[in-house]
Scaffold this motif. Structure first.
Motif, PDB file in Angstrom:
ATOM      1  N   ASN A 105      43.471  35.200  49.289  1.00 31.61           N
ATOM      2  CA  ASN A 105      42.023  34.940  49.292  1.00 31.61           C
ATOM      3  C   ASN A 105      41.215  36.220  49.128  1.00 31.61           C
ATOM      4  N   ARG A 106      41.676  37.321  49.750  1.00 35.48           N
ATOM      5  CA  ARG A 106      40.927  38.574  49.689  1.00 35.48           C
ATOM      6  C   ARG A 106      41.135  39.318  48.385  1.00 35.48           C
ATOM      7  N   PRO A 110      39.776  36.937  43.781  1.00 30.42           N
ATOM      8  CA  PRO A 110      38.774  37.670  42.989  1.00 30.42           C
ATOM      9  C   PRO A 110      39.349  38.338  41.747  1.00 30.42           C
ATOM     10  N   GLN A 114      40.626  33.129  38.433  1.00 25.59           N
ATOM     11  CA  GLN A 114      40.009  32.356  37.369  1.00 25.59           C
ATOM     12  C   GLN A 114      40.687  32.527  36.015  1.00 25.59           C
TER      13      GLN A 114
END
Length: 382
Positions: A105-106, A110, A114
């Motif tokens: 998640n961290r 990011p 995507q």
């Protein structure tokens, strides 16, 4: 005759409605991969923007929950969620599961969440891991590499890609700018003297903790979950049967198993370790051998921070509890203990498959106790 259903993975006519000044809603029906047709909508500042936002959402829409189909155009984040669900359902340690989700998640989401599976090439993964190693350290990079290996391995199993690009990435290595602090038999005595002279070390109950770690070589979480029912003074043994972990939203909890099955062990430590423990028992209040200042379960992370703070600007700056694990292993090796005896005492997973399957584990170990007796603190140190 009714209208035939939409083919799976397709959508119907897009309709756009005005909702207010510079605010439009585009909607349509989309048939998911589980065969269910669902309404999907997106908002935009113009008719065109709303329709474009909807088309983008439809293009990126994940797989249905039933068949879990993964294609080259599936986003990495969607595949990662499927893989993390598999991990959650596995028998891995809770701390491992939490660490995987936290790092993903961290760092992972990011950076590559995507991107599509087809975009994940060796060069892409290698560049990401190098950046992470530079920004957050080697440990996080190792964690992320393992996660990506599992996620992209899942994509390979679904024929979304031909090969796992993580396998082509070189082994991450430290920059060499920082070295792990080690404790040797020679420096242990000086460290003990320093700890006994330190007001902060006494305040944080680190004096006995360092002594016991230097004789047990266990993981810090294993020591902090040790309660008095696990210490058998009559037989001179103690049982290590769990660890302390922190679960978001719940706080500190006892995990009733160690990092691996081999970690569930009963050991016979050197007599001086038992002497330290029995001395603590005489003044103990509560169930834990090394409790917090409130008498409750003690936090391993806070304990590490306290230890680092106490030894800051000393020869042991950066000291980690794992240094005592290496000290015990080295001392046993020098004393001639076998690899099997060392692995059993420290709770390592295995030395080899043959030894694990065909050699039984009982109470360990007389050889370990004899090898570690020479690490006994001087009587004057109490």
């Amino acid at each position: 005759m009714g209208r035939p259903p939409l083919p799976v993975g397709t959508y119907g006519k897009i309709r756009v409605y005005e909702m207010g000044e510079k605010r439009y809603r585009a909607c349509t029906l989309y048939r998911d991969y589980d065969g269910v047709t669902r309404p999907v909508e997106r908002i935009g500042r113009s008719r065109t923007a709303a329709a474009d936002n909807l088309r983008k959402a439809l293009r990126d829409r994940g797989r249905g929950a039933l068949d879990g189909e993964i294609t080259p155009d599936t986003k990495v984040a969607a595949v990662a969620e499927l893989w993390l669900q598999e991990i959650d359902e596995s028998d891995r340690a809770v701390r491992t599961k939490l660490a995987y989700r936290d790092v993903w998640n961290r760092i992972g989401v990011p950076a590559v969440g995507q991107l599509r599976i087809r975009d994940m090439r060796v060069s892409q993964v290698d560049r990401l891991l190098r950046e992470v190693r530079h920004r957050t350290g080697l440990g996080t990079a190792h964690h992320l590499k393992g996660i990506l290996g599992g996620v992209l391995g899942l994509a390979v199993r679904h024929d979304a890609i031909d090969a796992n690009p993580v396998r082509g990435v070189g082994r991450a290595r430290s920059s060499g700018k920082s070295e792990k602090v080690t404790v040797t038999t020679e420096s242990l005595g000086k460290l003990r003297i320093f700890m006994r002279d330190s007001e902060d070390a006494r305040k944080h109950d680190l004096v006995d903790l360092v002594d016991v770690l230097s004789g047990l070589g266990c993981r810090i979480g294993e020591l902090l979950v040790l309660d008095w029912t696990k210490v058998d003074a009559e037989s001179g043994t103690l049982s290590i049967e769990g660890t302390v972990i922190r679960i978001p939203g719940e706080g500190l909890v006892v995990q009733p198993h160690t990092k691996s099955k081999a970690g569930m062990r009963t050991i016979r430590p050197p007599t001086w370790v038992m002497t330290v423990l029995l001395r603590r028992y005489e003044t103990a209040h509560g169930e834990w051998v090394f409790p917090s200042t409130r008498g409750s379960l003690r936090d391993p992370d806070n304990t590490r921070k306290q230890l680092r703070a106490v030894v800051r600007e000393t020869p042991w700056q950066g000291l980690h509890p794992h240094a005592f694990r290496r000290l015990v292993a080295t001392q046993m090796d020098v004393a001639g203990a076998s690899a099997r005896e060392i692995a059993d005492y420290l709770g390592h997973e295995r030395v080899s498959m043959t030894q694990d399957v065909y050699m039984s584990r009982g109470v360990t170990g007389d050889a370990a106790m004899a090898a570690l007796e020479r690490l006994s603190p001087p009587e004057s140190c109490g």
